[in-house]
Design a protein around this motif. Sequence first.
Motif, PDB file in Angstrom:
ATOM      1  N   ASP A  97      -0.566   0.028  -4.151  1.00 46.65           N
ATOM      2  CA  ASP A  97      -1.991   0.361  -4.081  1.00 46.65           C
ATOM      3  C   ASP A  97      -2.117   1.722  -3.387  1.00 46.65           C
ATOM      4  O   ASP A  97      -1.827   1.861  -2.206  1.00 46.65           O
ATOM      5  N   ASP A  98      -2.572   2.708  -4.146  1.00 45.56           N
ATOM      6  CA  ASP A  98      -2.647   4.091  -3.656  1.00 45.56           C
ATOM      7  C   ASP A  98      -4.086   4.543  -3.459  1.00 45.56           C
ATOM      8  O   ASP A  98      -4.411   5.719  -3.577  1.00 45.56           O
ATOM      9  N   SER A  99      -4.972   3.603  -3.151  1.00 43.48           N
ATOM     10  CA  SER A  99      -6.400   3.918  -3.101  1.00 43.48           C
ATOM     11  C   SER A  99      -6.753   4.998  -2.086  1.00 43.48           C
ATOM     12  O   SER A  99      -7.651   5.811  -2.318  1.00 43.48           O
ATOM     13  N   HIS A 100      -6.075   5.017  -0.938  1.00 45.29           N
ATOM     14  CA  HIS A 100      -6.388   6.013   0.088  1.00 45.29           C
ATOM     15  C   HIS A 100      -5.572   7.297  -0.079  1.00 45.29           C
ATOM     16  O   HIS A 100      -5.878   8.301   0.556  1.00 45.29           O
ATOM     17  N   ASN A 131       0.856  -1.183   0.000  1.00 44.93           N
ATOM     18  CA  ASN A 131       0.000   0.000   0.000  1.00 44.93           C
ATOM     19  C   ASN A 131       0.893   1.234   0.000  1.00 44.93           C
ATOM     20  O   ASN A 131       2.062   1.180   0.413  1.00 44.93           O
ATOM     21  N   SER A 132       0.338   2.378  -0.391  1.00 45.03           N
ATOM     22  CA  SER A 132       1.105   3.621  -0.330  1.00 45.03           C
ATOM     23  C   SER A 132       1.164   4.178   1.086  1.00 45.03           C
ATOM     24  O   SER A 132       2.080   4.928   1.427  1.00 45.03           O
ATOM     25  N   LEU A 133       0.183   3.794   1.900  1.00 50.21           N
ATOM     26  CA  LEU A 133       0.121   4.241   3.290  1.00 50.21           C
ATOM     27  C   LEU A 133      -0.784   3.302   4.066  1.00 50.21           C
ATOM     28  O   LEU A 133      -1.508   2.498   3.485  1.00 50.21           O
ATOM     29  N   ASP A 134      -0.719   3.400   5.372  1.00 50.23           N
ATOM     30  CA  ASP A 134      -1.607   2.631   6.235  1.00 50.23           C
ATOM     31  C   ASP A 134      -2.754   3.540   6.646  1.00 50.23           C
ATOM     32  O   ASP A 134      -2.598   4.420   7.492  1.00 50.23           O
ATOM     33  N   ALA A 135      -3.909   3.337   6.017  1.00 45.96           N
ATOM     34  CA  ALA A 135      -5.066   4.191   6.304  1.00 45.96           C
ATOM     35  C   ALA A 135      -5.807   3.753   7.553  1.00 45.96           C
ATOM     36  O   ALA A 135      -6.659   4.495   8.047  1.00 45.96           O
ATOM     37  N   LEU A 136      -5.499   2.569   8.068  1.00 50.78           N
ATOM     38  CA  LEU A 136      -6.174   2.069   9.262  1.00 50.78           C
ATOM     39  C   LEU A 136      -5.530   2.639  10.521  1.00 50.78           C
ATOM     40  O   LEU A 136      -6.178   3.297  11.329  1.00 50.78           O
ATOM     41  N   ARG A 137      -4.248   2.359  10.677  1.00 51.60           N
ATOM     42  CA  ARG A 137      -3.529   2.843  11.866  1.00 51.60           C
ATOM     43  C   ARG A 137      -2.748   4.115  11.577  1.00 51.60           C
ATOM     44  O   ARG A 137      -2.007   4.605  12.412  1.00 51.60           O
ATOM     45  N   VAL A 138      -2.923   4.618  10.376  1.00 50.69           N
ATOM     46  CA  VAL A 138      -2.473   5.931   9.927  1.00 50.69           C
ATOM     47  C   VAL A 138      -0.950   6.090  10.001  1.00 50.69           C
ATOM     48  O   VAL A 138      -0.399   6.561  10.989  1.00 50.69           O
ATOM     49  N   VAL A 161      -8.095   2.846 -11.404  1.00 49.73           N
ATOM     50  CA  VAL A 161      -7.122   3.252 -12.413  1.00 49.73           C
ATOM     51  C   VAL A 161      -5.814   2.501 -12.194  1.00 49.73           C
ATOM     52  O   VAL A 161      -5.432   2.222 -11.054  1.00 49.73           O
ATOM     53  N   VAL A 162      -5.164   2.160 -13.286  1.00 51.65           N
ATOM     54  CA  VAL A 162      -3.817   1.597 -13.266  1.00 51.65           C
ATOM     55  C   VAL A 162      -2.894   2.612 -13.932  1.00 51.65           C
ATOM     56  O   VAL A 162      -3.174   3.067 -15.046  1.00 51.65           O
ATOM     57  N   LEU A 163      -1.807   2.954 -13.259  1.00 50.30           N
ATOM     58  CA  LEU A 163      -0.785   3.851 -13.793  1.00 50.30           C
ATOM     59  C   LEU A 163       0.489   3.056 -14.005  1.00 50.30           C
ATOM     60  O   LEU A 163       0.915   2.311 -13.118  1.00 50.30           O
ATOM     61  N   ALA A 164       1.109   3.195 -15.158  1.00 55.39           N
ATOM     62  CA  ALA A 164       2.318   2.422 -15.442  1.00 55.39           C
ATOM     63  C   ALA A 164       2.959   2.946 -16.725  1.00 55.39           C
ATOM     64  O   ALA A 164       2.535   3.963 -17.281  1.00 55.39           O
ATOM     65  N   ASP A 165       3.980   2.216 -17.191  1.00 53.80           N
ATOM     66  CA  ASP A 165       4.585   2.534 -18.476  1.00 53.80           C
ATOM     67  C   ASP A 165       3.636   2.117 -19.594  1.00 53.80           C
ATOM     68  O   ASP A 165       2.730   1.294 -19.407  1.00 53.80           O
ATOM     69  N   SER A 181      -5.218   2.184  -8.086  1.00 47.35           N
ATOM     70  CA  SER A 181      -5.977   2.977  -7.124  1.00 47.35           C
ATOM     71  C   SER A 181      -7.471   2.906  -7.393  1.00 47.35           C
ATOM     72  O   SER A 181      -7.905   2.828  -8.544  1.00 47.35           O
ATOM     73  N   SER A 182      -8.211   2.948  -6.308  1.00 46.38           N
ATOM     74  CA  SER A 182      -9.630   3.232  -6.404  1.00 46.38           C
ATOM     75  C   SER A 182      -9.805   4.733  -6.598  1.00 46.38           C
ATOM     76  O   SER A 182      -9.059   5.527  -6.042  1.00 46.38           O
ATOM     77  N   MET A 183     -10.800   5.114  -7.390  1.00 46.27           N
ATOM     78  CA  MET A 183     -11.169   6.520  -7.514  1.00 46.27           C
ATOM     79  C   MET A 183     -12.471   6.782  -6.767  1.00 46.27           C
ATOM     80  O   MET A 183     -13.038   7.867  -6.850  1.00 46.27           O
ATOM     81  N   GLY A 184     -12.938   5.777  -6.029  1.00 46.01           N
ATOM     82  CA  GLY A 184     -14.208   5.892  -5.331  1.00 46.01           C
ATOM     83  C   GLY A 184     -14.097   6.493  -3.949  1.00 46.01           C
ATOM     84  O   GLY A 184     -15.108   6.685  -3.273  1.00 46.01           O
TER      85      GLY A 184
END
Length: 357
Positions: free
Chosen positions: A181-184, A152-159, A224-228, A212-215
């Motif tokens: 995974d950058d959803s948050h 993940n890009s960050l821990d959105a649960l325990r921040v 969305v998927v970002l890549a080369d 990432s989720s955009m929701g």
Amino acid sequence: MLEADYLPGRTLIHNGREYLYCSGTGYLGTARNPAFAALLAEGLSRYGTNYGNSRNGPLRLRIYEEAESYLAHHTGAEAALTVSSGYLAGQMAVKALAGAGRFEYAPGTHPAAWLTEHAPMAVSKLSFDEWAADLMQRLQQEPPEPVVIVSNSLDALRVQRYDFSWTQHLPADRPITLLIDDSHGFGVIGPDGAGIWPELRVPASVRVVVVSSMGKACGIPSGVVLADTAFIEDLRRSPFFGASSPVVPAYLYAFLQAAGLYQQARAQLQANVQQFTTATSGLSLFQSAPGFPVFYTLDNGFAEYMQEKGILLSSFCYPTPADPCITRVVLSALHTAEDVKRIAEVSRAYATEKPAR
């Protein structure tokens, strides 16, 4: 748990009582923004309520390429591909990487990025930083075999905002893919909400894929998927993509028209985060990360106290009922300065009264 027959905005009415709503993942408040709803209505008028077709079908709607071009430019990625959900984005990417090497999972990696139903997770006792240090040591000592690193890009649960500076030192003597995974984070962190992509620095030999989720922050049912460019083109030719329904085009239309609304919402959100951080400093009640609108506490009794005071927090067992309870204050751009002041005051009251409770 309170039941409702409508989606809350900044408040929720239940049995005649009003609660401040501090839960969910709609950080920018997009789902309850009247101006965004008006843009969506325009999109629905133009594109209808759904597009029941494959994007490989005979009709090509330009809105998809327009949105993907914007997303790539906005984040700095070479290319982007939209799909109907963040979960599909993660599964599409990870399945495409199934033969790309041994998978290494960071602690807490979201199931959307698991290759199998029960992915071999990193040792739970390790923090993210400890896991990263251990991984780097193992990569330096082992034979140069292909590896796919998933996090993940960050821990959105325990921040916790994760530090990815170590990725610039990944070995260049083998194929390595970094899947994040950058959803948050997308829509909230990074320049103008561009997410984690602009922060990543890796050797030229390392492939980067961000899903990432955009929701969440963006408020649209999409992933969305970002890549080369080569990886994105491979995804376009995959059965996952060809056989799946695309994003409802009306939402992408609203998304492209809403840049100004997102900018205003991010400014309000950051003002709320700063106000709450300052007002609750010194309490030792929360774990937080700079600029992120979620405040985690180990004290699950805090949620019951806040609900008694008319503030509904995010507090439930996650990801299954058998897992520990996660209690958090979630701020959004819909909250006013008075809302934030009230939430902070009640939090301070709890911290003061707690020894006597």
